[in-house]
Design an enzyme around this catalytic site. Structure first.
Site, mmCIF file in Angstrom:
data_model
loop_
_atom_site.group_PDB
_atom_site.id
_atom_site.type_symbol
_atom_site.label_atom_id
_atom_site.label_comp_id
_atom_site.label_asym_id
_atom_site.label_seq_id
_atom_site.Cartn_x
_atom_site.Cartn_y
_atom_site.Cartn_z
ATOM 1 N N SER A 188 0.849 -1.188 0.000
ATOM 2 C CA SER A 188 0.000 0.000 0.000
ATOM 3 C C SER A 188 0.887 1.241 0.000
ATOM 4 C CB SER A 188 -0.905 0.011 1.237
ATOM 5 O OG SER A 188 -1.723 -1.128 1.294
ATOM 6 N N GLY A 189 0.278 2.373 -0.396
ATOM 7 C CA GLY A 189 1.013 3.632 -0.359
ATOM 8 C C GLY A 189 1.010 4.407 -1.650
ATOM 9 N N GLY A 190 0.010 4.173 -2.503
ATOM 10 C CA GLY A 190 -0.013 4.794 -3.820
ATOM 11 C C GLY A 190 -0.037 6.301 -3.812
ATOM 12 N N TRP A 250 -2.595 -2.794 -3.276
ATOM 13 C CA TRP A 250 -2.964 -2.704 -1.858
ATOM 14 C C TRP A 250 -4.123 -3.610 -1.435
ATOM 15 C CZ3 TRP A 250 -7.904 -0.901 -0.998
ATOM 16 C CH2 TRP A 250 -8.477 -0.079 -1.968
ATOM 17 N N ASN A 268 -3.633 3.472 -8.546
ATOM 18 C CA ASN A 268 -3.467 4.682 -9.345
ATOM 19 C C ASN A 268 -1.996 4.942 -9.668
ATOM 20 O OD1 ASN A 268 -3.659 5.406 -6.290
ATOM 21 N ND2 ASN A 268 -2.424 7.057 -7.158
ATOM 22 N N ASP A 318 -7.951 8.943 -10.072
ATOM 23 C CA ASP A 318 -7.680 8.013 -8.971
ATOM 24 C C ASP A 318 -8.594 6.796 -9.032
ATOM 25 O OD1 ASP A 318 -6.283 7.107 -6.688
ATOM 26 O OD2 ASP A 318 -7.890 7.790 -5.392
ATOM 27 N N ASP A 320 -8.271 3.494 -9.079
ATOM 28 C CA ASP A 320 -7.397 2.335 -8.856
ATOM 29 C C ASP A 320 -7.938 1.104 -9.588
ATOM 30 O OD1 ASP A 320 -6.253 4.090 -7.070
ATOM 31 O OD2 ASP A 320 -5.948 2.586 -5.529
ATOM 32 N N ARG A 342 -13.300 0.528 -9.925
ATOM 33 C CA ARG A 342 -13.571 1.826 -9.323
ATOM 34 C C ARG A 342 -14.101 2.812 -10.362
ATOM 35 N NH1 ARG A 342 -9.199 3.242 -4.621
ATOM 36 N NH2 ARG A 342 -9.234 5.468 -5.030
ATOM 37 N N TRP A 488 -19.698 -0.026 2.337
ATOM 38 C CA TRP A 488 -18.245 -0.129 2.464
ATOM 39 C C TRP A 488 -17.814 -1.492 3.003
ATOM 40 C CZ3 TRP A 488 -15.799 3.422 -0.122
ATOM 41 C CH2 TRP A 488 -14.413 3.551 -0.009
#
Length: 586
Positions: A188-190, A250, A268, A318, A320, A342, A488
């Site tokens: 993770s960490g885009g 992620w 992204n 964005d 993803d 998305r 969610w």
């Protein structure tokens, strides 16, 4: 690490079986109904159970069996999927915690708290989506980008390893995937200009076997040596932009045993500002920024890429490409893959090579593309791309446009389900849009690398969330159930004709899989953003789901976040059962 009194724990362990989780158990998890040992209730991620003791006629008799509190002040979003094996349920919690619970009584056996350092940089809440089981170990990832293997009976650390540098923006929140003795993880960490990759480790030692970066220009490794380059250097990225190209993997991946293929999604490209990546200018393939916003088929033995399908080339909103890819057979027996992106489109791909089969919009009011062409490529609406800041008078803010869906997506991480009974997919979706604009940005290690600003807005007054039943063969919407707040959490289907899901308002719901009619519900006391499971125990069918509001919506949701700011946090695992004496009652 917290424990029961040692003597009590020892006594419990002495009475438990010592069977270990095997590759065969992982492969057949869906049909072995007294266990749940994989994320997705099968590595194909169908989230379908063949159990039908609990069905449309008797689901009204489903009652609570026990509840387990995660306790303390560490609440926030609870997105885990429970695992059940050998008398123990395993769940992860916010702030990188893992619990082992007696599945019959709901009592804690042990708890592991990761010692997180100062300065972690999680994007979208301090959540964790679950663990993995293999042998005598339970394995999960932590917010400081580590992978930890614990003894499943005692909670003692067996091995731990670092996925990457948390100070550069890397983290980890997904449930690991285990295939043929390898622990497969993404990262993770885009939003920090990291580089997405997939790693495989020896499940017994934690030693890295291979790594496959998913951005063109980076080198993969195999057994400690460089292997092959991902793609072709500068084929679809300008200059050195590929070095900080994003594409975080992620959400983890799935495994299609039919073709022996790992399937991971890439997030992204970085930064969000597509004009800096040339993607805002070129629609000839050279600005596609591979393999960001793509689904990627990978050989599990060596990490080589078999195929890719890019859902949003020239990505600038964005969107993803990480959403789960579900392996299934259609009604004609064709081997297919399905994913709800998305970007608002639902795709069916050929399982053999990831080739495009068909697509449909599964949310309304998609503004960035007018459709998908015969090759699976979006038909862009160019005027609905955020503007180039370089064209602004002050060079600081590009033209503001309204885009739908919002960057949180027509569907985000929350997993859909496939029913082998109906042949339909059940997709949790959201109807929202955003004002979005581009800004200048330069990369700095450990700092946000967006180059965009945004405000999310609901598209409709009467609902945001919508659970939709989709026929993947005909690409028809069969029914939808609307919800005031954004959905969610995950979905589960069963052979009993049921669809289970939860709402942010705290309601855990069972629907008729053919009509969408509500058949049962239970108020859990906090918003549900977790993933339900079901299993058989002592001749009865059980269902579990975790309740605890949080995740990305309250952090990034703009006007939507204000709309749901009354929702309470929590951390409570609910387990329900259908008593034997009520199984045949109407």
């Amino acid at each position: 690490m917290n424990r029961f009194v040692a003597a009590v724990a020892f006594g419990m362990l002495a009475t438990m079986g010592q069977a270990e989780v095997t590759e065969d158990m992982l492969a057949n998890d869906q049909t072995m109904t007294d266990q749940v040992v994989t994320n997705g209730m099968g590595r194909h991620l169908q989230r379908y159970s063949p159990l039908d003791m609990l069905n449309r006629e008797n689901v009204k008799n489903l009652v609570p069996a026990w509840a387990f509190s995660l306790g303390g002040e560490k609440q926030r979003g609870q997105e885990t999927q429970p695992l059940v094996y050998d008398g123990i349920m395993y769940i992860t919690g916010s702030y990188s915690r893992l619990y082992a619970i007696d599945v019959k009584t709901g009592k804690e056996i042990w708890q592991y708290d990761a010692r997180l350092p100062e300065g972690i940089l999680p994007c979208c809440d301090v959540i964790n989506r679950g663990a993995a089981l293999y042998g005598d170990k339970v394995i999960f990832g932590t917010l400081d980008a580590r992978i930890v293997a614990l003894n499943a009976k005692t909670g003692d650390v067996v091995w731990r390893d670092q996925i990457d540098d948390y100070k550069a923006g890397y983290s980890y929140t997904a449930a690991p995937l285990i295939v043929n003795g390898l622990v497969i993880t993404g990262n993770s960490g885009g939003e920090f200009g990291i580089v997405g990759s997939v790693q495989a480790r020896d499940v017994n030692t934690g030693d890295l076997v291979w790594e496959r970066p998913v951005i063109e220009g980076h080198m993969g490794t195999l057994n400690g040596q460089e292997s092959t380059m991902t793609g072709t250097l500068n084929a679809t990225w300008p200059g050195d932009m590929w070095k900080t190209g994003g594409g975080a993997t992620w959400l983890g991946g799935s495994y299609d045993e039919r073709t022996d293929t790992l399937i991971f999604g890439a997030g992204n490209p970085a930064p969000w500002n597509s004009w800096l990546r040339d993607a805002g200018q070129k629609n000839d393939g050279t600005g596609d920024n591979l393999y960001a916003a793509s689904r990627i088929g990978i050989n599990p033995a060596d990490g080589e890429i078999k195929w890719h399908f890019q859902t949003t080339p020239r990505e600038g909103w964005d969107y993803d490409g990480v959403n789960e890819v579900v392996a299934y057979n259609d009604r004609a027996g064709n081997q297919r893959l399905a994913t709800a992106d998305r970007n608002g489109f639902f795709y069916v791909l050929d399982a053999a090579d990831g080739g495009f089969v068909s697509a449909m919009p599964f949310v309304k009011d998609i503004s960035w593309a007018s459709g998908i062409d015969e090759n699976g490529r979006p038909i862009f609406v160019e005027e609905n791309r955020p503007g180039d800041p370089a064209e602004a008078a002050d060079g600081k803010k590009g033209a503001v446009i309204f885009a739908s869906p919002s960057f949180l997506g027509g569907k985000n991480w929350m997993p859909m389900a496939f029913s082998q009974r109906t042949g339909n997919f059940y997709v949790p979706s959201n109807e929202w849009g955003m004002d979005i604009w581009n800004e200048p940005v330069t990369y700095k290690k450990g700092a946000a690398y967006l180059g965009s600003g945004f405000t999310i807005k609901p598209n409709y007054e009467d609902h945001i969330g919508s659970l939709k039943a989709i026929d993947p063969d005909t690409m028809e919407l069969k029914w939808e159930v609307k919800n005031d707040a954004p959905l969610w959490g995950g979905v589960m289907t069963t052979a009993g004709g049921l669809v289970f899901y939860g709402t942010p308002e705290g309601e855990f719901v069972a629907l008729d899989d053919e009509t969408g009619e509500k058949l049962w519900s239970f108020q859990t006391g906090s918003g549900i953003v977790g993933q339900p499971i079901t299993w058989e125990q002592d001749g009865e069918q059980y269902v579990s789901v975790i309740s605890g509001w949080g995740g990305a919506v309250p952090l990034w949701g703009g006007e939507v976040a204000k709309k749901v700011n009354y929702l309470n946090q929590g951390g409570l695992l609910w387990t329900f059962r259908l008593p034997k004496e009520l199984a045949s009652a109407n």
